[in-house]
Design an enzyme around this catalytic site. Sequence first.
Site, PDB file in Angstrom:
ATOM      1  N   TYR A   1       6.937  -1.627   5.858  1.00  0.00           N
ATOM      2  CA  TYR A   1       7.118  -0.389   5.083  1.00  0.00           C
ATOM      3  C   TYR A   1       8.488   0.238   5.390  1.00  0.00           C
ATOM      4  O   TYR A   1       9.269   0.513   4.472  1.00  0.00           O
ATOM      5  CB  TYR A   1       5.991   0.569   5.448  1.00  0.00           C
TER       6      TYR A   1
ATOM      7  N   ARG B   1      -4.917   8.052   6.142  1.00  0.00           N
ATOM      8  CA  ARG B   1      -3.922   8.898   6.816  1.00  0.00           C
ATOM      9  C   ARG B   1      -4.619  10.047   7.536  1.00  0.00           C
ATOM     10  O   ARG B   1      -5.800  10.327   7.298  1.00  0.00           O
ATOM     11  CB  ARG B   1      -2.884   9.398   5.806  1.00  0.00           C
TER      12      ARG B   1
HETATM   13  P1  NAD Z   1      -0.613   6.307  -2.865  1.00  0.00           P
HETATM   14  O1  NAD Z   1      -1.060   5.078  -2.163  1.00  0.00           O
HETATM   15  O2  NAD Z   1      -1.638   7.310  -3.229  1.00  0.00           O
HETATM   16  O3  NAD Z   1       0.181   5.941  -4.194  1.00  0.00           O
HETATM   17  C1  NAD Z   1       0.921   4.759  -4.346  1.00  0.00           C
HETATM   18  C2  NAD Z   1       0.718   4.249  -5.767  1.00  0.00           C
HETATM   19  O4  NAD Z   1       1.532   3.081  -5.967  1.00  0.00           O
HETATM   20  C3  NAD Z   1      -0.725   3.833  -6.047  1.00  0.00           C
HETATM   21  O5  NAD Z   1      -1.143   4.346  -7.287  1.00  0.00           O
HETATM   22  C4  NAD Z   1      -0.659   2.305  -6.074  1.00  0.00           C
HETATM   23  O6  NAD Z   1      -1.685   1.741  -6.871  1.00  0.00           O
HETATM   24  C5  NAD Z   1       0.733   2.095  -6.616  1.00  0.00           C
HETATM   25  N1  NAD Z   1       1.296   0.784  -6.252  1.00  0.00           N
HETATM   26  C6  NAD Z   1       1.397   0.234  -5.022  1.00  0.00           C
HETATM   27  N2  NAD Z   1       1.977  -0.990  -5.097  1.00  0.00           N
HETATM   28  C7  NAD Z   1       2.234  -1.201  -6.416  1.00  0.00           C
HETATM   29  C8  NAD Z   1       2.816  -2.272  -7.130  1.00  0.00           C
HETATM   30  N3  NAD Z   1       3.248  -3.385  -6.512  1.00  0.00           N
HETATM   31  N4  NAD Z   1       2.944  -2.159  -8.470  1.00  0.00           N
HETATM   32  C9  NAD Z   1       2.523  -1.041  -9.115  1.00  0.00           C
HETATM   33  N5  NAD Z   1       1.950   0.007  -8.490  1.00  0.00           N
HETATM   34  C10 NAD Z   1       1.815  -0.081  -7.148  1.00  0.00           C
HETATM   35  O7  NAD Z   1       0.518   6.956  -1.920  1.00  0.00           O
HETATM   36  P2  NAD Z   1       1.355   8.318  -2.099  1.00  0.00           P
HETATM   37  O8  NAD Z   1       1.152   9.104  -0.870  1.00  0.00           O
HETATM   38  O9  NAD Z   1       1.096   8.914  -3.405  1.00  0.00           O
HETATM   39  O10 NAD Z   1       2.834   7.746  -2.054  1.00  0.00           O
HETATM   40  C11 NAD Z   1       3.638   7.657  -3.216  1.00  0.00           C
HETATM   41  C12 NAD Z   1       5.061   7.291  -2.830  1.00  0.00           C
HETATM   42  O11 NAD Z   1       5.592   8.281  -1.954  1.00  0.00           O
HETATM   43  C13 NAD Z   1       5.170   5.953  -2.080  1.00  0.00           C
HETATM   44  O12 NAD Z   1       6.344   5.302  -2.486  1.00  0.00           O
HETATM   45  C14 NAD Z   1       5.298   6.374  -0.635  1.00  0.00           C
HETATM   46  O13 NAD Z   1       5.993   5.425   0.134  1.00  0.00           O
HETATM   47  C15 NAD Z   1       6.073   7.685  -0.754  1.00  0.00           C
HETATM   48  N6  NAD Z   1       5.832   8.545   0.401  1.00  0.00           N
HETATM   49  C16 NAD Z   1       4.683   9.275   0.504  1.00  0.00           C
HETATM   50  C17 NAD Z   1       4.500  10.079   1.623  1.00  0.00           C
HETATM   51  C18 NAD Z   1       3.287  10.955   1.771  1.00  0.00           C
HETATM   52  O14 NAD Z   1       3.176  11.624   2.805  1.00  0.00           O
HETATM   53  N7  NAD Z   1       2.377  11.055   0.836  1.00  0.00           N
HETATM   54  C19 NAD Z   1       5.457  10.104   2.645  1.00  0.00           C
HETATM   55  C20 NAD Z   1       6.601   9.325   2.501  1.00  0.00           C
HETATM   56  C21 NAD Z   1       6.801   8.573   1.359  1.00  0.00           C
HETATM   57  N1  UDP Z   2      -3.728   9.461  13.368  1.00  0.00           N
HETATM   58  C1  UDP Z   2      -4.800   9.756  14.187  1.00  0.00           C
HETATM   59  N2  UDP Z   2      -6.055   9.544  13.699  1.00  0.00           N
HETATM   60  C2  UDP Z   2      -6.287   9.073  12.439  1.00  0.00           C
HETATM   61  C3  UDP Z   2      -5.189   8.771  11.609  1.00  0.00           C
HETATM   62  C4  UDP Z   2      -3.917   8.966  12.113  1.00  0.00           C
HETATM   63  O1  UDP Z   2      -4.630  10.195  15.321  1.00  0.00           O
HETATM   64  O2  UDP Z   2      -7.477   8.925  12.090  1.00  0.00           O
HETATM   65  C5  UDP Z   2      -2.363   9.740  13.873  1.00  0.00           C
HETATM   66  C6  UDP Z   2      -1.404   8.570  13.794  1.00  0.00           C
HETATM   67  O3  UDP Z   2      -1.520   7.769  14.945  1.00  0.00           O
HETATM   68  C7  UDP Z   2      -0.075   9.297  13.708  1.00  0.00           C
HETATM   69  C8  UDP Z   2      -0.393  10.560  12.929  1.00  0.00           C
HETATM   70  O4  UDP Z   2      -1.800  10.743  13.056  1.00  0.00           O
HETATM   71  O5  UDP Z   2       0.367   9.659  14.990  1.00  0.00           O
HETATM   72  C9  UDP Z   2      -0.024  10.493  11.458  1.00  0.00           C
HETATM   73  O6  UDP Z   2      -0.590   9.323  10.944  1.00  0.00           O
HETATM   74  P1  UDP Z   2      -0.604   8.967   9.385  1.00  0.00           P
HETATM   75  O7  UDP Z   2      -1.234   7.630   9.256  1.00  0.00           O
HETATM   76  O8  UDP Z   2      -1.181  10.082   8.623  1.00  0.00           O
HETATM   77  O9  UDP Z   2       0.920   8.930   8.953  1.00  0.00           O
HETATM   78  P2  UDP Z   2       2.261   8.351   9.611  1.00  0.00           P
HETATM   79  O10 UDP Z   2       1.977   7.735  10.937  1.00  0.00           O
HETATM   80  O11 UDP Z   2       2.734   7.364   8.626  1.00  0.00           O
HETATM   81  O12 UDP Z   2       3.121   9.545   9.753  1.00  0.00           O
END
Ligand code: NAD
Ligand code: UDP
Length: 344
Positions: free
Chosen positions: A167, A208
């Site tokens: 990722y 998450r």
């Molecule tokens: P999510 O998993 O809910 O959404 C991701 C979407 O992408 C899903 O609908 C999935 O079906 C689609 N997808 C995945 N692979 C695909 C592919 N190969 N072709 C077509 N569709 C595909 O996650 P999210 O939290 O909504 O994240 C959306 C974007 O934001 C992602 O790019 C993620 O990396 C980025 N992002 C999110 C967070 C967060 O905290 N939510 C943080 C950092 C970055």
């Molecule tokens: N985490 C946790 N328990 C859970 C899920 C996540 O303690 O059930 C912790 C994880 O180890 C990390 C933080 O929460 O330190 C955030 O994790 P998340 O998967 O939400 O996002 P990311 O690590 O990508 O920031």
Amino acid sequence: MSGIKAPASSVRSGSISPKRSQQQRVAAVTGGAGFLGSHLCEELLKLDHEVICVDDFSTGRLDNIQHLVSTPGFKLKNHDVRAPFDLKVDAFFNFASPASPPAYQADPVGTTKTNVLGTLNGLEIAKKNGAIFVQASTSEVYGDPVISPQVETYFGNVNTIGPRACYDEGKRCAESLIFDYARCCGVTIKVGRIFNTYGPRMRPDDGRVVSNFIVQALTNQDITVYGSGSQTRSFCYVDDLIGGFLKLYQSSMGVTGPINIGNPSEFTVLELAEKIIALTNSSSRIIHLPSAVDDPQQRRPDIRKAEREIGWKPSTSVDHGLKRTIAYFERELGKVSASVALAV
Ligand code: NAD
Ligand code: UDP
């Protein structure tokens, strides 16, 4: 969300695609059926854009966009972005990628391909159409950061061979491709680095931390803290995040990012667990499970660049955002128990 205006023909020159500036704009949102993407589709429709949601439903849900399917101007394309595709658009929002660690680690090679090939395919569409390319990048490009808060000029600390690398490095390669397409091919780019965002439309089984803890608290199960719980995260409510992306999209052409978009209020994971137990009035106990490999120990965005360049900062307190998210999960879990009751 309020205060966001549709980009109009009066917007500073260069801030929008020249091709369809006098008429309705068309935006592709890859990952549009996911948590963030579905909110983005909704807000772009409110800005009078036509929206093409491109998704393969690997982690997204039809439920997230069901209410949009009959909306004029909304189109759904079921497609895996790793395979080349073609669209006529003025803006391309590159949001397709699994984002939850269990989801992106379930198929690591697939995750890298989604972020590298999916981004490349999107950039080709943007280049061909003269479209603005907006990237959902991530705080994970900073890896396990040795400086805090993280400022955009920090190059990061990623273990290239660990289980998070699919990722982190996928997103880092995506950023490098995006800046190369800007330099070599004149594509207008906007890169936002998203810090942990939560809110309605997350899946109960997303994996998450916010969704896990709320679901565990609401069902009085043990709250699973990985490691000591002293690691920190800074949590942004979804409406704030999408507002930030719209401001980034509407910014002048010279604003390329990367720009951190997140809420600087920093909590330990243990503090988050205690807060959610209190807000849900739960009888759940906190238990400690082994630490996640390469888990970043601290994360907090420096958002001065966002304030300066796009005039954005978050306005939702974590308590308020969590209350709204808890209410959403109560409804989601209610749906599950209602269907179980029906099935019995
Ligand atoms: P999510 O998993 O809910 O959404 C991701 C979407 O992408 C899903 O609908 C999935 O079906 C689609 N997808 C995945 N692979 C695909 C592919 N190969 N072709 C077509 N569709 C595909 O996650 P999210 O939290 O909504 O994240 C959306 C974007 O934001 C992602 O790019 C993620 O990396 C980025 N992002 C999110 C967070 C967060 O905290 N939510 C943080 C950092 C970055
Ligand atoms: N985490 C946790 N328990 C859970 C899920 C996540 O303690 O059930 C912790 C994880 O180890 C990390 C933080 O929460 O330190 C955030 O994790 P998340 O998967 O939400 O996002 P990311 O690590 O990508 O920031």
